[in-house]
Design a protein around this motif. Structure first.
Motif, short mmCIF file in Angstrom:
data_model
loop_
_atom_site.label_atom_id
_atom_site.label_comp_id
_atom_site.label_asym_id
_atom_site.label_seq_id
_atom_site.Cartn_x
_atom_site.Cartn_y
_atom_site.Cartn_z
N LEU A 238 14.45 -7.72 -9.67
CA LEU A 238 14.78 -6.35 -9.21
C LEU A 238 15.63 -6.37 -7.89
CD1 LEU A 238 11.37 -4.79 -9.69
CD2 LEU A 238 13.29 -4.64 -11.44
N ASP A 239 16.45 -5.73 -7.68
CA ASP A 239 17.35 -5.87 -6.45
C ASP A 239 16.72 -5.00 -5.32
OD1 ASP A 239 18.02 -3.00 -6.87
OD2 ASP A 239 19.72 -3.65 -8.12
N ALA A 240 17.31 -5.00 -4.10
CA ALA A 240 16.72 -4.48 -3.13
C ALA A 240 16.47 -2.90 -3.21
CB ALA A 240 17.66 -4.70 -1.85
N ASP A 241 17.45 -2.13 -3.89
CA ASP A 241 17.38 -0.75 -4.17
C ASP A 241 16.20 -0.45 -5.08
OD1 ASP A 241 19.40 -0.25 -2.56
OD2 ASP A 241 21.19 -0.04 -4.16
N ASP A 242 15.99 -1.31 -6.15
CA ASP A 242 14.93 -1.15 -6.96
C ASP A 242 13.73 -1.09 -6.14
OD1 ASP A 242 16.82 -1.14 -9.23
OD2 ASP A 242 16.64 -3.31 -9.53
N MET A 243 13.57 -2.16 -5.37
CA MET A 243 12.15 -2.55 -4.71
C MET A 243 11.90 -1.39 -3.78
SD MET A 243 10.76 -5.47 -5.89
CE MET A 243 9.67 -5.90 -4.75
N ALA A 244 12.80 -0.78 -3.01
CA ALA A 244 12.69 0.41 -2.19
C ALA A 244 12.12 1.54 -3.04
CB ALA A 244 14.06 0.68 -1.37
N ALA A 245 13.12 1.77 -4.08
CA ALA A 245 12.69 3.13 -4.85
C ALA A 245 11.13 3.05 -5.29
CB ALA A 245 13.51 3.07 -6.32
N ILE A 246 10.67 1.91 -5.61
CA ILE A 246 9.23 1.69 -6.10
C ILE A 246 8.41 1.96 -4.99
CG2 ILE A 246 7.59 0.44 -7.46
CD1 ILE A 246 9.78 -0.89 -8.99
N ASP A 247 8.89 1.23 -3.89
CA ASP A 247 7.96 1.26 -2.56
C ASP A 247 7.87 2.59 -2.06
OD1 ASP A 247 7.73 -1.40 -2.30
OD2 ASP A 247 9.37 -1.64 -0.83
N SER A 248 9.08 3.53 -2.53
CA SER A 248 8.82 5.04 -2.08
C SER A 248 7.65 5.65 -2.72
CB SER A 248 10.18 5.65 -2.06
OG SER A 248 10.50 5.92 -3.61
N MET A 249 7.11 5.00 -3.88
CA MET A 249 6.20 5.88 -4.61
C MET A 249 5.05 6.00 -4.15
SD MET A 249 7.37 4.57 -8.46
CE MET A 249 5.99 5.15 -9.30
N ASP A 250 4.45 5.21 -3.10
CA ASP A 250 3.22 5.24 -2.52
C ASP A 250 2.54 6.51 -1.99
OD1 ASP A 250 0.79 3.92 -1.45
OD2 ASP A 250 1.63 3.27 0.29
N ARG A 251 1.32 6.83 -2.52
CA ARG A 251 0.82 7.95 -2.31
C ARG A 251 -0.69 7.83 -1.43
NH1 ARG A 251 0.34 9.59 -7.76
NH2 ARG A 251 -1.56 10.28 -7.07
N ALA A 252 -1.01 8.58 -0.75
CA ALA A 252 -2.24 8.47 0.09
C ALA A 252 -3.65 8.74 -0.87
CB ALA A 252 -2.35 9.25 1.31
N ASP A 253 -3.43 9.79 -1.91
CA ASP A 253 -4.14 10.10 -2.79
C ASP A 253 -3.94 9.31 -4.28
OD1 ASP A 253 -1.97 11.15 -3.78
OD2 ASP A 253 -3.02 13.20 -4.29
N GLY A 254 -3.41 8.16 -4.17
CA GLY A 254 -3.00 7.33 -5.29
C GLY A 254 -4.23 6.63 -5.93
N ARG A 255 -5.28 6.56 -5.23
CA ARG A 255 -6.44 5.63 -5.83
C ARG A 255 -7.00 6.01 -7.10
NH1 ARG A 255 -9.96 1.91 -3.79
NH2 ARG A 255 -9.45 2.47 -1.29
N LEU A 256 -7.28 5.10 -8.21
CA LEU A 256 -7.72 5.60 -9.55
C LEU A 256 -9.22 5.23 -9.59
CD1 LEU A 256 -4.58 5.07 -11.54
CD2 LEU A 256 -5.19 7.00 -10.88
N GLY A 257 -9.54 4.02 -9.09
CA GLY A 257 -10.72 3.47 -9.29
C GLY A 257 -11.84 3.96 -8.06
N PRO A 258 -12.82 3.38 -8.30
CA PRO A 258 -14.14 3.66 -7.21
C PRO A 258 -13.51 3.46 -5.85
CG PRO A 258 -14.87 2.49 -9.16
CD PRO A 258 -13.48 2.39 -9.22
N ASP A 259 -14.17 3.97 -4.80
CA ASP A 259 -14.00 3.82 -3.34
C ASP A 259 -14.88 2.49 -3.21
OD1 ASP A 259 -14.17 3.85 -0.82
OD2 ASP A 259 -14.61 6.12 -0.48
N PRO A 260 -14.62 1.68 -2.39
CA PRO A 260 -15.32 0.42 -2.23
C PRO A 260 -16.43 0.86 -1.34
CG PRO A 260 -12.88 -0.09 -2.12
CD PRO A 260 -13.10 1.42 -2.24
N LEU A 261 -16.37 1.67 -0.59
CA LEU A 261 -17.49 2.41 0.37
C LEU A 261 -18.51 2.83 -0.38
CD1 LEU A 261 -15.79 3.94 3.46
CD2 LEU A 261 -16.75 1.45 3.23
N ALA A 262 -18.46 3.33 -1.67
CA ALA A 262 -19.47 4.11 -2.48
C ALA A 262 -19.80 3.20 -3.57
CB ALA A 262 -18.90 5.14 -3.14
N GLN A 263 -18.87 2.62 -4.21
CA GLN A 263 -19.26 1.58 -5.46
C GLN A 263 -20.49 0.74 -5.22
OE1 GLN A 263 -18.63 1.99 -8.27
NE2 GLN A 263 -18.71 0.29 -9.59
N GLY A 264 -21.55 0.49 -6.08
CA GLY A 264 -22.69 -0.17 -5.87
C GLY A 264 -23.62 0.21 -5.14
#
Length: 264
Positions: A238-264
């Motif tokens: 992937l070139d630098a533009d590709d990597m930057a585009a994917i990097d921009s997808m990050d979301r604060a609410d993006g977690r899909l799995g359990p919270d490590p502070l709660a699981q177990g």
């Protein structure tokens, strides 16, 4: 291969077996090995260690990871002995504490057990999964031993930059679970555009993003076509533009799995 902080090395691309049923685990894992994967990741929780072991019975050059579940934090040696018996092995390449389960307050004791298992040769390398920096600092303060790996949820929608920076500072390999965002990220228009540009599949683009960021990654696939497609991420760039585009997808609410502070 990625260098570990204990002097060993780990394949960057591996094969995950979460939710692979015991009844077909041997067949699925053998197909993955035939495809070219050199790392297989399982866990006591997955209840498929016996099938994984059957697939690897005559194979010596595959890196095997399994994990300690939270109900066995007080007896890591007993738990690993159970896993080794199911796997049909004398040792594993990597043994992880699956979750810190901080509410139990036993993960430091569990880590001390893993250190002893490494000294005994039953686990060649030891690490953790789903640990926050505060948990890693606690186990290091108690033992002077840093984990070689922290396996965490990580995908374009949830990029864990703070954790990755902490790991890099302490030479801990970051290994991504749910690297494709449990399939949701594959449908992103950003990923589709990059995939079309390079003539690659969306999964290959996402896995290549992990690889170029220096992350270890363990996608799961139950059929050979998906296994081969995922393995294709070892090629291409992937070139630098590709990597930057994917990097921009990050979301604060993006977690899909359990919270490590709660699981177990």
């Amino acid at each position: 291969m990625l260098e570990l902080n204990d002097g060993r090395a780990i394949p960057q691309l591996g094969f995950g077996t979460y939710k692979v049923p015991q009844a077909i685990a041997a067949q699925v894992v053998r197909s993955a090995i035939d495809t070219g994967y050199k790392l297989v990741d399982t866990a006591a929780l997955y209840e498929n260690e016996h099938g994984v072991g059957q697939a690897l019975a005559s194979i010596d050059d595959v890196f095997v990871t399994t994990k300690l579940w939270a109900n066995m934090h007080e007896d890591a040696e007993g738990a690993l002995d159970q896993s080794l018996a199911l796997l049909g092995r004398d040792s594993v390449d990597l043994y992880l504490i699956h979750w810190p389960a901080p509410g139990q307050g036993k993960f430091v004791e569990a880590w001390k057990g893993l250190v002893r298992l490494r000294e005994a040769g039953k686990a060649k390398s030891i690490g953790v999964s789903n640990f926050l920096p505060e948990h890693i600092e606690a186990i290091f303060a108690a033992t002077g031993v840093m984990p070689a790996v922290n396996q965490i949820e990580l995908h374009p929608d949830f990029q864990q930059r703070e954790a990755r920076a902490f790991h890099e500072q302490h030479r801990i390999v970051t290994q991504s679970w749910s690297p494709l965002g449990q399939g949701t990220t594959i449908n992103s228009p950003v990923i589709a555009k990059i995939a079309e540009k390079h003539g690659r599949s969306p999964a290959q683009v996402i896995l290549r993003w992990h690889i170029q960021h220096g992350l270890a990654v363990i996608p799961k696939a139950s059929d050979e076509a998906h296994m081969r497609d995922n393995f294709g991420a070892t090629e291409g760039m992937l070139d630098a533009d590709d990597m930057a585009a994917i990097d921009s997808m990050d979301r604060a609410d993006g977690r899909l799995g359990p919270d490590p502070l709660a699981q177990g």
